[in-house]
Design a protein around this motif. Structure first.
Motif, PDB file in Angstrom:
ATOM      1  N   ALA A 134       0.793  -1.091  -0.063  1.00  0.00           N
ATOM      2  CA  ALA A 134      -0.085   0.019  -0.186  1.00  0.00           C
ATOM      3  C   ALA A 134       0.982   1.205  -0.117  1.00  0.00           C
ATOM      4  O   ALA A 134       2.188   1.139   0.537  1.00  0.00           O
ATOM      5  N   TYR A 135       0.276   2.424  -0.628  1.00  0.00           N
ATOM      6  CA  TYR A 135       1.021   3.308  -0.660  1.00  0.00           C
ATOM      7  C   TYR A 135       0.226   4.704  -0.602  1.00  0.00           C
ATOM      8  O   TYR A 135      -0.900   4.594  -0.686  1.00  0.00           O
ATOM      9  N   ASP A 136       0.848   5.876  -0.507  1.00  0.00           N
ATOM     10  CA  ASP A 136      -0.007   7.203  -0.239  1.00  0.00           C
ATOM     11  C   ASP A 136       0.596   8.152  -1.143  1.00  0.00           C
ATOM     12  O   ASP A 136       1.906   8.417  -1.444  1.00  0.00           O
ATOM     13  N   VAL A 137      -0.213   8.954  -1.777  1.00  0.00           N
ATOM     14  CA  VAL A 137       0.129   9.979  -2.583  1.00  0.00           C
ATOM     15  C   VAL A 137      -0.196  11.316  -1.617  1.00  0.00           C
ATOM     16  O   VAL A 137      -1.345  11.382  -0.771  1.00  0.00           O
ATOM     17  N   LEU A 138       1.101  12.095  -1.448  1.00  0.00           N
ATOM     18  CA  LEU A 138       0.888  13.300  -0.499  1.00  0.00           C
ATOM     19  C   LEU A 138       1.059  14.633  -1.258  1.00  0.00           C
ATOM     20  O   LEU A 138       1.617  14.993  -2.417  1.00  0.00           O
ATOM     21  N   ASP A 139       0.153  15.412  -0.569  1.00  0.00           N
ATOM     22  CA  ASP A 139       0.333  16.953  -1.208  1.00  0.00           C
ATOM     23  C   ASP A 139       1.483  17.550  -0.622  1.00  0.00           C
ATOM     24  O   ASP A 139       2.335  16.978   0.133  1.00  0.00           O
ATOM     25  N   GLY A 140       1.696  18.834  -0.939  1.00  0.00           N
ATOM     26  CA  GLY A 140       2.918  19.606  -0.504  1.00  0.00           C
ATOM     27  C   GLY A 140       3.173  19.774   1.006  1.00  0.00           C
ATOM     28  O   GLY A 140       4.252  19.865   1.625  1.00  0.00           O
ATOM     29  N   SER A 141       2.059  19.607   1.706  1.00  0.00           N
ATOM     30  CA  SER A 141       2.241  19.708   3.169  1.00  0.00           C
ATOM     31  C   SER A 141       2.401  18.427   3.844  1.00  0.00           C
ATOM     32  O   SER A 141       2.418  18.380   5.022  1.00  0.00           O
ATOM     33  N   GLY A 142       2.480  17.201   3.074  1.00  0.00           N
ATOM     34  CA  GLY A 142       2.659  16.018   3.448  1.00  0.00           C
ATOM     35  C   GLY A 142       1.269  15.308   3.864  1.00  0.00           C
ATOM     36  O   GLY A 142       1.498  14.088   4.412  1.00  0.00           O
ATOM     37  N   ARG A 143       0.175  15.622   3.688  1.00  0.00           N
ATOM     38  CA  ARG A 143      -1.200  15.303   4.010  1.00  0.00           C
ATOM     39  C   ARG A 143      -1.316  14.197   2.677  1.00  0.00           C
ATOM     40  O   ARG A 143      -1.148  14.586   1.599  1.00  0.00           O
TER      41      ARG A 143
END
Length: 175
Positions: A134-143
């Motif tokens: 599993a993995y996450d795509v993060l926005d510029g703030s790390g969210r």
């Protein structure tokens, strides 16, 4: 009514990372490279001169994961041979992440089985069975803006070439 531009960019980046991961391969987080089964065609174990393919694949996958986590395509030279179709696909995926101000964390493959089908000292062809964590795509703030669930076993034929800088991926195709 159309969704906001930000939602469209996030969706495109998630799709790009998913495509890059599907074109992916390799090994890593779910099982250490040393625990992956390795077989060579016509032999039950590799010879001393044959590289430990699971370890080679793990090193390449870790370098690729670092590129996706930083959205810095320069590191792809540590993964792919020049001219590799997967290199072009990952450069495009990283470009989409950059355009959306995003990164992808945790894009790692775990090798379950590696079978060497050809090896001449400069080129290797491997049949690889792996899983994608599993993995996450993060926005510029790390969210996290997108969580992708793990993928079960998939089979690939991987062609590696030896370069002056070490082994690099030349081609990865579904088996």
């Amino acid at each position: 009514r159309l969704p906001p531009r930000r939602v469209l960019l996030a969706g495109a980046a998630v799709l790009a990372v998913g495509v890059a991961a599907a074109a992916g391969w390799l090994s890593g987080r779910a099982a250490p490279a040393g625990t992956a089964q390795l077989a060579t065609a016509g032999s039950s174990s590799p010879t001393e001169s044959t590289p430990r393919w699971a370890a080679v694949l793990d090193r390449l996958d870790a370098a690729r994961a670092a590129v996706l986590a930083t959205a810095d395509a320069a590191g792809l030279s540590e993964v792919y041979a020049e001219g590799s179709p997967a290199l072009a696909a990952d450069r495009a995926a990283v470009g989409r992440l950059v355009a959306a101000g995003q990164t992808a964390r945790g894009v790692r493959h775990a090798v379950r089985r590696v079978t060497q089908t050809a090896y001449d000292g400069r080129t290797a062809r491997l049949r690889v069975v792996d899983v994608l964590a599993a993995y996450d795509v993060l926005d510029g703030s790390g969210r996290s803006v997108q969580h992708s669930p793990p993928r079960g076993e998939a089979s690939y034929v991987v062609t590696l070439v030896r370069t002056p800088a070490g082994w690099r991926l030349q081609q990865v195709v579904p088996a």
